[in-house]
Design a protein around this motif. Structure first.
Motif, PDB file in Angstrom:
ATOM      1  N   VAL A 128      66.720  30.793  64.447  1.00 31.31           N
ATOM      2  CA  VAL A 128      67.429  30.259  63.283  1.00 31.31           C
ATOM      3  C   VAL A 128      67.953  31.412  62.440  1.00 31.31           C
ATOM      4  CG1 VAL A 128      67.165  28.979  61.112  1.00 31.31           C
ATOM      5  CG2 VAL A 128      66.105  28.116  63.209  1.00 31.31           C
ATOM      6  N   THR A 129      69.211  31.353  62.057  1.00 24.76           N
ATOM      7  CA  THR A 129      69.811  32.420  61.263  1.00 24.76           C
ATOM      8  C   THR A 129      69.494  32.223  59.785  1.00 24.76           C
ATOM      9  OG1 THR A 129      71.893  31.236  60.890  1.00 24.76           O
ATOM     10  CG2 THR A 129      71.699  32.541  62.917  1.00 24.76           C
ATOM     11  N   PRO A 130      69.534  33.311  59.004  1.00 21.50           N
ATOM     12  CA  PRO A 130      69.303  33.188  57.561  1.00 21.50           C
ATOM     13  C   PRO A 130      70.267  32.210  56.894  1.00 21.50           C
ATOM     14  CG  PRO A 130      69.180  35.486  58.222  1.00 21.50           C
ATOM     15  CD  PRO A 130      69.676  34.718  59.414  1.00 21.50           C
ATOM     16  N   LYS A 131      71.514  32.153  57.366  1.00 19.19           N
ATOM     17  CA  LYS A 131      72.501  31.243  56.787  1.00 19.19           C
ATOM     18  C   LYS A 131      72.120  29.786  57.039  1.00 19.19           C
ATOM     19  CE  LYS A 131      77.452  30.208  56.751  1.00 19.19           C
ATOM     20  NZ  LYS A 131      78.789  30.582  57.304  1.00 19.19           N
ATOM     21  N   GLN A 132      71.677  29.496  58.261  1.00 16.86           N
ATOM     22  CA  GLN A 132      71.267  28.130  58.595  1.00 16.86           C
ATOM     23  C   GLN A 132      70.053  27.720  57.773  1.00 16.86           C
ATOM     24  OE1 GLN A 132      70.666  28.766  62.786  1.00 16.86           O
ATOM     25  NE2 GLN A 132      72.677  27.939  63.348  1.00 16.86           N
ATOM     26  N   ARG A 133      69.096  28.628  57.644  1.00 14.61           N
ATOM     27  CA  ARG A 133      67.896  28.318  56.870  1.00 14.61           C
ATOM     28  C   ARG A 133      68.215  28.151  55.392  1.00 14.61           C
ATOM     29  NH1 ARG A 133      65.031  31.278  53.756  1.00 14.61           N
ATOM     30  NH2 ARG A 133      65.936  33.210  54.530  1.00 14.61           N
ATOM     31  N   LYS A 134      69.064  28.999  54.857  1.00 13.56           N
ATOM     32  CA  LYS A 134      69.397  28.935  53.433  1.00 13.56           C
ATOM     33  C   LYS A 134      70.112  27.637  53.086  1.00 13.56           C
ATOM     34  CE  LYS A 134      71.623  31.470  49.676  1.00 13.56           C
ATOM     35  NZ  LYS A 134      72.404  32.679  49.289  1.00 13.56           N
ATOM     36  N   ARG A 135      70.973  27.164  53.991  1.00 15.81           N
ATOM     37  CA  ARG A 135      71.695  25.909  53.736  1.00 15.81           C
ATOM     38  C   ARG A 135      70.710  24.753  53.586  1.00 15.81           C
ATOM     39  NH1 ARG A 135      74.570  25.870  57.969  1.00 15.81           N
ATOM     40  NH2 ARG A 135      76.337  26.998  57.083  1.00 15.81           N
ATOM     41  N   VAL A 136      69.719  24.717  54.466  1.00 15.64           N
ATOM     42  CA  VAL A 136      68.707  23.661  54.380  1.00 15.64           C
ATOM     43  C   VAL A 136      67.825  23.867  53.161  1.00 15.64           C
ATOM     44  CG1 VAL A 136      66.733  22.596  55.530  1.00 15.64           C
ATOM     45  CG2 VAL A 136      68.703  23.322  56.875  1.00 15.64           C
ATOM     46  N   TYR A 137      67.449  25.111  52.899  1.00 15.46           N
ATOM     47  CA  TYR A 137      66.590  25.432  51.761  1.00 15.46           C
ATOM     48  C   TYR A 137      67.211  24.957  50.454  1.00 15.46           C
ATOM     49  CZ  TYR A 137      63.799  28.228  48.493  1.00 15.46           C
ATOM     50  OH  TYR A 137      62.977  28.628  47.450  1.00 15.46           O
ATOM     51  N   THR A 138      68.496  25.214  50.277  1.00 16.13           N
ATOM     52  CA  THR A 138      69.175  24.828  49.041  1.00 16.13           C
ATOM     53  C   THR A 138      69.159  23.317  48.858  1.00 16.13           C
ATOM     54  OG1 THR A 138      70.631  26.764  49.179  1.00 16.13           O
ATOM     55  CG2 THR A 138      71.352  24.934  47.781  1.00 16.13           C
ATOM     56  N   ALA A 139      69.447  22.587  49.926  1.00 14.67           N
ATOM     57  CA  ALA A 139      69.457  21.121  49.835  1.00 14.67           C
ATOM     58  C   ALA A 139      68.068  20.567  49.537  1.00 14.67           C
ATOM     59  CB  ALA A 139      69.995  20.525  51.132  1.00 14.67           C
ATOM     60  N   LEU A 140      67.058  21.133  50.170  1.00 14.44           N
ATOM     61  CA  LEU A 140      65.696  20.673  49.926  1.00 14.44           C
ATOM     62  C   LEU A 140      65.265  20.968  48.499  1.00 14.44           C
ATOM     63  CD1 LEU A 140      63.810  21.751  53.195  1.00 14.44           C
ATOM     64  CD2 LEU A 140      64.702  19.494  52.609  1.00 14.44           C
ATOM     65  N   HIS A 141      65.500  22.185  48.062  1.00 17.89           N
ATOM     66  CA  HIS A 141      65.059  22.628  46.741  1.00 17.89           C
ATOM     67  C   HIS A 141      65.756  21.875  45.609  1.00 17.89           C
ATOM     68  CE1 HIS A 141      63.670  25.279  43.550  1.00 17.89           C
ATOM     69  NE2 HIS A 141      64.931  25.463  43.186  1.00 17.89           N
ATOM     70  N   GLN A 142      67.038  21.627  45.777  1.00 19.17           N
ATOM     71  CA  GLN A 142      67.814  21.022  44.699  1.00 19.17           C
ATOM     72  C   GLN A 142      67.758  19.495  44.695  1.00 19.17           C
ATOM     73  OE1 GLN A 142      71.803  22.571  44.965  1.00 19.17           O
ATOM     74  NE2 GLN A 142      71.217  24.607  44.223  1.00 19.17           N
TER      75      GLN A 142
END
Length: 208
Positions: A74-88
């Motif tokens: 998993v790339t940092p970009k893919q993880r960050k996209r999911v992270y942002t949606a989960l967090h927000q």
């Protein structure tokens, strides 16, 4: 056709109908949670681990499931996209509904005891799977015709006695029940390594 069961859409009350002492979640809460694939993925992962997990780990695993890849690639970009949606969005909503406990300061997430409620509501059937209600209807019809033909004396069906047909019918339904039970266990949240790919009914899809 899907296997979510006949659940009527709850009325909009504008209030959270859950109570910490209820021991189970309201129907509206279940709808709101299961209506999102990422929220289903959150539950699937959290029920597989023992104790709280970091949002980073959770995001990485969900990204792997969404892209159908191994977690290690998993790339940092893919993880960050999911992270942002989960967090927000997703984690605060699920925390407010009482489905999970989300500690924003520590960045950790854990399921609550209410997660058992989802085993009652979630009888999912993956896409392209067997519509079991139709399967049992067909099986019963075929066996009924077979017994009637034998009773009317048509060979070679008449060569088998009544006891033999009784055993055959019993074995057929028992075997079908065993297979059905095994497949149901594979569609419960958290029971498999990869979440089942399901298509929620329209009433669930309408929830944000």
């Amino acid at each position: 056709m899907n296997g979510w069961g006949q659940i009527s859409k709850p009325k909009e009350t504008g209030e959270n109908t859950d109570s910490p002492d209820d021991g189970e979640l309201s129907r509206e809460t279940v709808f709101k949670t299961l209506g999102s694939r990422r929220r289903r993925y959150v539950l699937h992962y959290l029920t597989q681990v023992d104790g709280p997990v970091t949002v980073r780990d959770l995001s990485e695993q969900i990204a792997a499931w969404e892209h159908h890849i191994e977690r290690r690639v998993v790339t940092p970009k893919q993880r960050k996209r999911v992270y942002t949606a989960l967090h927000q969005t997703h984690l605060p909503t699920m925390d407010r509904l009482g489905v999970i406990e989300y500690d924003k300061d520590r960045g950790t997430v854990a399921v609550t005891d209410h997660v058992q409620t989802f085993e009652v509501y979630l009888d999912v059937v993956p896409q392209d799977d067997i519509p079991w209600s139709q399967f049992y209807l067909i099986l019963g019809s075929v066996l009924s015709v077979l017994v009637v033909v034998a009773a009317l004396g048509f060979p070679p069906f008449s060569y088998v006695g009544g006891f033999g047909y009784a055993v055959f019918v019993a074995v057929s339904f028992t075997a079908a029940g065993v297979i059905h039970t095994i497949r149901d266990r594979r569609t419960l949240i958290g029971s498999t390594a990869v979440p089942p790919e399901i298509e929620p009914p329209q009433e669930l899809a309408e929830y944000p």
